[in-house]
Scaffold this motif. Structure first.
Motif, PDB file in Angstrom:
ATOM      1  N   GLY A 264      13.479  22.410  -5.175  1.00  0.00           N
ATOM      2  CA  GLY A 264      14.789  22.997  -4.990  1.00  0.00           C
ATOM      3  C   GLY A 264      15.637  22.315  -3.939  1.00  0.00           C
ATOM      4  N   GLY A 265      15.023  21.457  -3.131  1.00  0.00           N
ATOM      5  CA  GLY A 265      15.777  20.757  -2.100  1.00  0.00           C
ATOM      6  C   GLY A 265      15.038  20.641  -0.784  1.00  0.00           C
ATOM      7  N   ALA A 266      14.313  21.702  -0.386  1.00  0.00           N
ATOM      8  CA  ALA A 266      13.639  21.690   0.908  1.00  0.00           C
ATOM      9  C   ALA A 266      12.345  20.880   0.886  1.00  0.00           C
ATOM     10  N   ALA A 267      11.724  20.714  -0.292  1.00  0.00           N
ATOM     11  CA  ALA A 267      10.515  19.897  -0.464  1.00  0.00           C
ATOM     12  C   ALA A 267       9.332  20.394   0.363  1.00  0.00           C
ATOM     13  N   PHE A 268       9.214  21.710   0.561  1.00  0.00           N
ATOM     14  CA  PHE A 268       8.077  22.268   1.293  1.00  0.00           C
ATOM     15  C   PHE A 268       6.843  22.253   0.381  1.00  0.00           C
ATOM     16  N   PRO A 269       5.665  21.937   0.911  1.00  0.00           N
ATOM     17  CA  PRO A 269       4.449  21.916   0.090  1.00  0.00           C
ATOM     18  C   PRO A 269       4.196  23.267  -0.579  1.00  0.00           C
ATOM     19  N   THR A 270       4.190  23.278  -1.888  1.00  0.00           N
ATOM     20  CA  THR A 270       4.075  24.535  -2.641  1.00  0.00           C
ATOM     21  C   THR A 270       2.746  25.222  -2.382  1.00  0.00           C
ATOM     22  N   GLY A 271       1.663  24.455  -2.369  1.00  0.00           N
ATOM     23  CA  GLY A 271       0.340  25.042  -2.179  1.00  0.00           C
ATOM     24  C   GLY A 271       0.187  25.719  -0.830  1.00  0.00           C
ATOM     25  N   LYS A 272       0.765  25.148   0.215  1.00  0.00           N
ATOM     26  CA  LYS A 272       0.686  25.752   1.536  1.00  0.00           C
ATOM     27  C   LYS A 272       1.436  27.078   1.576  1.00  0.00           C
ATOM     28  N   LYS A 273       2.565  27.122   0.890  1.00  0.00           N
ATOM     29  CA  LYS A 273       3.327  28.362   0.814  1.00  0.00           C
ATOM     30  C   LYS A 273       2.513  29.443   0.095  1.00  0.00           C
ATOM     31  N   TRP A 274       1.891  29.065  -1.024  1.00  0.00           N
ATOM     32  CA  TRP A 274       1.064  30.033  -1.759  1.00  0.00           C
ATOM     33  C   TRP A 274      -0.127  30.491  -0.917  1.00  0.00           C
ATOM     34  N   GLU A 275      -0.744  29.551  -0.209  1.00  0.00           N
ATOM     35  CA  GLU A 275      -1.922  29.878   0.601  1.00  0.00           C
ATOM     36  C   GLU A 275      -1.578  30.895   1.677  1.00  0.00           C
ATOM     37  N   ALA A 276      -0.382  30.761   2.280  1.00  0.00           N
ATOM     38  CA  ALA A 276       0.023  31.667   3.349  1.00  0.00           C
ATOM     39  C   ALA A 276       0.080  33.113   2.884  1.00  0.00           C
ATOM     40  N   VAL A 277       0.520  33.335   1.645  1.00  0.00           N
ATOM     41  CA  VAL A 277       0.573  34.695   1.113  1.00  0.00           C
ATOM     42  C   VAL A 277      -0.783  35.108   0.553  1.00  0.00           C
ATOM     43  N   HIS A 278      -1.469  34.192  -0.082  1.00  0.00           N
ATOM     44  CA  HIS A 278      -2.801  34.492  -0.632  1.00  0.00           C
ATOM     45  C   HIS A 278      -3.749  35.004   0.450  1.00  0.00           C
ATOM     46  N   LEU A 279      -3.692  34.426   1.636  1.00  0.00           N
ATOM     47  CA  LEU A 279      -4.596  34.818   2.709  1.00  0.00           C
ATOM     48  C   LEU A 279      -4.301  36.210   3.256  1.00  0.00           C
ATOM     49  N   GLN A 280      -3.163  36.782   2.865  1.00  0.00           N
ATOM     50  CA  GLN A 280      -2.811  38.134   3.312  1.00  0.00           C
ATOM     51  C   GLN A 280      -3.204  39.199   2.287  1.00  0.00           C
ATOM     52  N   ARG A 281      -3.909  38.808   1.230  1.00  0.00           N
ATOM     53  CA  ARG A 281      -4.342  39.773   0.221  1.00  0.00           C
ATOM     54  C   ARG A 281      -5.264  40.816   0.844  1.00  0.00           C
ATOM     55  N   ARG A 282      -4.923  42.069   0.656  1.00  0.00           N
ATOM     56  CA  ARG A 282      -5.737  43.187   1.123  1.00  0.00           C
ATOM     57  C   ARG A 282      -5.664  44.297   0.076  1.00  0.00           C
ATOM     58  N   PRO A 283      -6.644  45.174   0.029  1.00  0.00           N
ATOM     59  CA  PRO A 283      -6.538  46.315  -0.897  1.00  0.00           C
ATOM     60  C   PRO A 283      -5.268  47.105  -0.604  1.00  0.00           C
ATOM     61  N   GLY A 284      -4.443  47.294  -1.607  1.00  0.00           N
ATOM     62  CA  GLY A 284      -3.215  48.058  -1.454  1.00  0.00           C
ATOM     63  C   GLY A 284      -2.028  47.279  -0.920  1.00  0.00           C
ATOM     64  N   SER A 285      -2.233  46.000  -0.565  1.00  0.00           N
ATOM     65  CA  SER A 285      -1.100  45.221  -0.054  1.00  0.00           C
ATOM     66  C   SER A 285      -0.112  44.919  -1.182  1.00  0.00           C
TER      67      SER A 285
END
Length: 622
Positions: A264-285
């Motif tokens: 989209g323009g910013a060229a941020f690493p997609t996998g790192k962005k996904w990992e940041a949210v994936h690591l916050q997975r909790r029951p009910g989150s």
């Protein structure tokens, strides 16, 4: 809460337009009159539906043509939102009108790509036979307006025709002429659907159509875009099945290994962005994933081609993202000037839902995920991810301060992933071929495939797919070389927020690192050519006008800086500088530095980039 309403009342048609989205009112808190005592009662127990404000405003506009005070009052009552805030949101967007407007509206693009193809002459011609811009014609049933970029640069000059009513219609007029506009207006006034020859097929936007090496564009124009059956016959949803077999952690790992950077323009690493949210997975989150399809950068149109030609690939990519980060809800936010894209993707979402690829227990698993559609209303700033959150939530589309970042606090203040269309279209390819294999495509620092939007004075404008590493010269040659009437003067790389490069820089590799070495950026993939018949000063003035118009006005550096930038350029063009030309340019650079250093978001930070790059390379005002 107490709603301080005016005495204006909604008409039955306006109430119908609101109820069409919200359903009929069933209580005093959802549309019925309230007495003083009831108005003071807390409505905290009522469901918060403010996030439906934008769809409701769209419904009123499409039924009526404008947003009256009575309609806004009724919207405020139905959503329990203060009328001042409803008005504030409605007034934020260019595609809404708060004063009586004819039901037929013609938007004629006069932005930079269309200017190279005669938009100014077209507007002058329209003024002769339709009347002054904004004035009514066709017995008061229509009006025309100049418009910022419509995302139709490959079909320049272009226009968008909108007809309000019980059977509202919208369509684009490609390679518009005064004659084709007149014919479409007449057809619209008679209740028609527009002249079909004014709307080319998807394949006509893809000069490489049919070439076997295509991956991101391989289906576009070859399969019916809303046929789930045809999508399934071309490996559709195999990537989602594979993702569910290997699990969320492995999906994130594959995306990280692919070295995919946001397109989209910013060229941020997609996998790192996904990992940041994936690591916050909790029951009910609660997590969210969003496709940012508010493609509003002048010169950019690739996401439109993808949505119109391969919407299920976008839906599959977004679904995989939801699976990877633990989200059950996704949104696709499409710019308001793309009516066809919105219709096509909406139909594809419905087909995916009806066939078990969205909703509860997808493919017989425990994974549940669904998608809501949102349509923008003419605000470039909503392409900024935090402004997009506010827009979806029913607030003005103004950016938020960072931190917190979206992966920590995004939509509804929950961890959120935002990717654009092209980024998500890459995801099925990565999952099926493997992240390591994808990373071997391109160069060590720029992996994978990239779409470029070629427009302006080029022989074959359109969307091109290449692997990273091709030079700018090779890409232009692929598109048939320089078009127009003369020699190549300049190339705008990355869009209005990008940079101009000279003919001496055509051998630059189109990689993140390659363009960075010459002080440019790939941005959203814009490659716009200008021959030597173009007055670059006029183009720079139009870019300045664009940013001044699109600034949301929230922060002083951008709100004031974009105005001052346009004023300085206007004085230079009129050869009436305050002092010397060099002092004006110095002042321009100072304003640019202030915007870069202190603006809240990327709009102000990049508003001067293309302008200064042209001044530095060509001394256009000396």
């Amino acid at each position: 809460m107490e709603l301080h309403l005016t005495n204006d009342a909604a008409t039955q048609d306006e109430q119908f337009a609101v109820d069409h989205i919200l359903g009929a009112p069933v209580s005093q808190w959802s549309g019925s009159p309230r007495d003083a005592a009831q108005a003071e009662q807390s409505s905290s127990a009522q469901p918060n539906r403010r996030h439906l404000l934008l769809p409701v405003l769209h419904s009123v506009r499409s039924h009526i043509g404008w947003l009256s005070p009575g309609a806004l009052n009724y919207v405020a009552i139905r959503l329990d939102v203060p009328p001042a805030e409803v008005h504030s949101v409605a007034s934020f967007y260019d595609l809404f009108r708060l004063h009586p407007t004819p039901p037929i509206t013609l938007h004629v693009c006069d932005d930079i790509a269309c200017r190279t193809k005669g938009a100014e002459a077209l507007c002058a011609n329209l003024g002769k036979f339709l009347g002054k811009e904004g004035s009514a014609f066709l017995e008061g049933r229509a009006a025309w307006h100049r418009s910022p970029c419509l995302g139709l640069c490959d079909q320049a000059p272009a226009a968008l025709l909108r007809s309000a009513g019980k059977s509202s219609k919208e369509w684009v007029i490609a390679q518009a002429t005064a004659a084709s506009i007149r014919a479409n207006l007449q057809d619209c006034a008679q209740g028609g659907d527009g002249l079909k020859e004014s709307r080319p097929l998807v394949r006509e936007f893809i000069p490489q159509f049919g070439e076997p090496q295509l991956r991101l564009l391989r289906r576009a124009g070859r399969v019916a875009p809303v046929s789930l059956q045809e999508y399934l016959q071309t490996d559709g949803y195999e990537a989602l099945r594979r993702a569910m077999e290997i699990g969320p952690e492995a999906v994130v790992r594959e995306v990280i290994e692919s070295r995919l950077q946001g397109r989209g323009g910013a060229a941020f690493p997609t996998g790192k962005k996904w990992e940041a949210v994936h690591l916050q997975r909790r029951p009910g989150s609660v997590h969210y994933v969003i496709c940012n399809a508010d493609e509003s950068e002048p010169g950019t149109f690739k996401d439109r081609v993808l949505m119109n030609g391969d919407p299920f690939a976008l839906i599959e990519g977004l679904t995989i993202a939801g699976f990877a980060v633990g989200a059950e809800q996704g949104y696709i936010y499409i710019r308001g000037e793309y009516p066809e894209s919105f219709q096509i993707v909406s139909r594809a979402v419905q087909a995916a839902r009806e066939n078990g690829f969205l909703g509860r227990n997808i493919l017989g698993s425990t994974f549940s995920f669904d998608i809501e559609m949102r349509r923008g209303a003419g605000a470039y700033i909503c392409g900024e991810e935090t402004a997009l959150f506010n827009s979806i939530e029913g607030f003005r589309g103004e950016p938020r301060n960072k931190p917190p970042f979206p992966t920590q606090s995004g939509l509804f203040r929950q961890p959120t992933i935002v990717n654009n269309v092209e980024t998500l279209i890459n995801i099925p390819e990565i999952i099926l071929k493997g992240g390591a294999a994808y990373a071997r495509i391109g160069t060590p620092h720029s992996a994978g495939y990239r779409l470029f939007c070629l427009s302006g004075h080029v022989a074959r404008p359109g969307t091109y797919e290449v692997a990273f590493g091709i030079t700018l010269r090779q890409l232009i040659d692929m598109a048939g070389g320089v078009g127009g009437a003369g020699k190549l003067q300049a190339v705008l790389l990355g869009g209005a927020a990008g940079s101009f490069v000279s003919p001496q820089e055509l051998d630059t590799p189109l990689t993140f690192e390659g363009v960075r070495a010459i002080g440019a950026s790939l941005g959203s993939g814009v490659v716009m050519l200008f021959d030597d018949s173009v007055d670059l000063k006029d183009i720079l003035a139009r870019i300045a006008k664009f940013f001044r118009h699109e600034s949301c006005g929230q922060c002083v550096p951008c709100r004031v800086g974009t105005v001052r930038q346009e004023e300085i350029l206007h004085r230079l063009m009129m050869r009436a500088p305050n002092g010397s030309i060099q002092s004006e340019i110095s002042l321009l650079k100072e304003a640019a530095q202030a915007m870069r250093d202190a603006s809240i978001c990327g709009l102000g930070q990049t508003a001067s980039g293309a302008i200064l790059s042209a001044i530095e390379r060509w001394s256009v005002f000396s």
